[in-house]
Design a protein around this motif. Sequence first.
Motif, PDB file in Angstrom:
ATOM      1  N   ARG A  32      -3.018   2.374 -14.700  1.00  0.00           N
ATOM      2  CA  ARG A  32      -1.926   1.588 -15.127  1.00  0.00           C
ATOM      3  C   ARG A  32      -0.809   2.682 -15.858  1.00  0.00           C
ATOM      4  O   ARG A  32      -1.406   3.560 -16.360  1.00  0.00           O
TER       5      ARG A  32
ATOM      6  N   THR B 220       1.466   0.299 -11.553  1.00  0.00           N
ATOM      7  CA  THR B 220       0.634   1.060 -11.080  1.00  0.00           C
ATOM      8  C   THR B 220       1.194   2.322 -11.080  1.00  0.00           C
ATOM      9  O   THR B 220       2.394   2.770 -10.707  1.00  0.00           O
TER      10      THR B 220
ATOM     11  N   PRO C 230      -3.496   6.685  -6.572  1.00  0.00           N
ATOM     12  CA  PRO C 230      -3.316   5.631  -7.814  1.00  0.00           C
ATOM     13  C   PRO C 230      -3.977   6.590  -8.953  1.00  0.00           C
ATOM     14  O   PRO C 230      -4.927   7.249  -9.011  1.00  0.00           O
TER      15      PRO C 230
ATOM     16  N   ARG D 144       5.306  -6.545  -7.840  1.00  0.00           N
ATOM     17  CA  ARG D 144       3.921  -5.754  -7.770  1.00  0.00           C
ATOM     18  C   ARG D 144       3.121  -5.697  -8.888  1.00  0.00           C
ATOM     19  O   ARG D 144       3.905  -5.351 -10.048  1.00  0.00           O
TER      20      ARG D 144
ATOM     21  N   ASP E  42      -1.897  -4.096  -4.698  1.00  0.00           N
ATOM     22  CA  ASP E  42      -2.304  -4.900  -6.076  1.00  0.00           C
ATOM     23  C   ASP E  42      -3.512  -5.125  -6.437  1.00  0.00           C
ATOM     24  O   ASP E  42      -3.797  -5.206  -7.855  1.00  0.00           O
TER      25      ASP E  42
ATOM     26  N   GLY F 207      -5.867  -2.689  -6.032  1.00  0.00           N
ATOM     27  CA  GLY F 207      -6.353  -1.324  -6.568  1.00  0.00           C
ATOM     28  C   GLY F 207      -7.279  -0.676  -5.494  1.00  0.00           C
ATOM     29  O   GLY F 207      -8.156   0.062  -5.868  1.00  0.00           O
TER      30      GLY F 207
END
Length: 205
Positions: free
Chosen positions: A195, A171, A192, A168, A141, A143
């Motif tokens: 967004r 992502t 990742p 969550r 959460d 990052g």
Amino acid sequence: MKLTLTTFLSLDGVMQGPGTPTEDTAGGFEQGGWQVPYADEALEEYGGRWFTEADAFLLGRRTYEIFAAYWPAVTDPDNVVATRLNALPKYVVSTTLDEARWNNTSLIRTDPVKEVEELKGRPGRELQIHGSGVLARSLLDHGLIDELRLWTYPVVLGGGARLFEPGRVPTALRLVDSERTGSGCVISVYRPAGRPAYGDFTRDA
């Protein structure tokens, strides 16, 4: 250091208690040991390969207690997982542990986000999280996790703690590698990607 997360998941996303019936019965979970029938040579191959990249470990309290009860007794010098875990620095995020007796272990009691940011800034290859669901969810959460290594097994459990629980932070992830083991486990490596992006199919109608 790069912060990586490795965890085992059922097809419906449960990460609780993969290794033994009693390792994690929180919330009345009664399906512990669900991963064991699917263990094959890939578990040792990929696990050993990734463990050799570790320069330190970051663990939640429950995972630390499970590991500390088992791995110190494994003294085979050819066991990569044991030699790395027993020798390298381990950082445990917990407000309830009074002490951590496993060799080379330090406790993080306050402001884990700040402490993890500081650890990531140190020289080295990988700071590795294994399991540690509560900790992993929090760091996702914020990052802070750079790579997710998810082992997804062909079993549906219907209940238990999940890595991606409701609530969550949204992502997007980018798939950078994927392999299938002989037992039907799919190993997926994600990074990742900011967004999520959104669209609307009806605009083309």
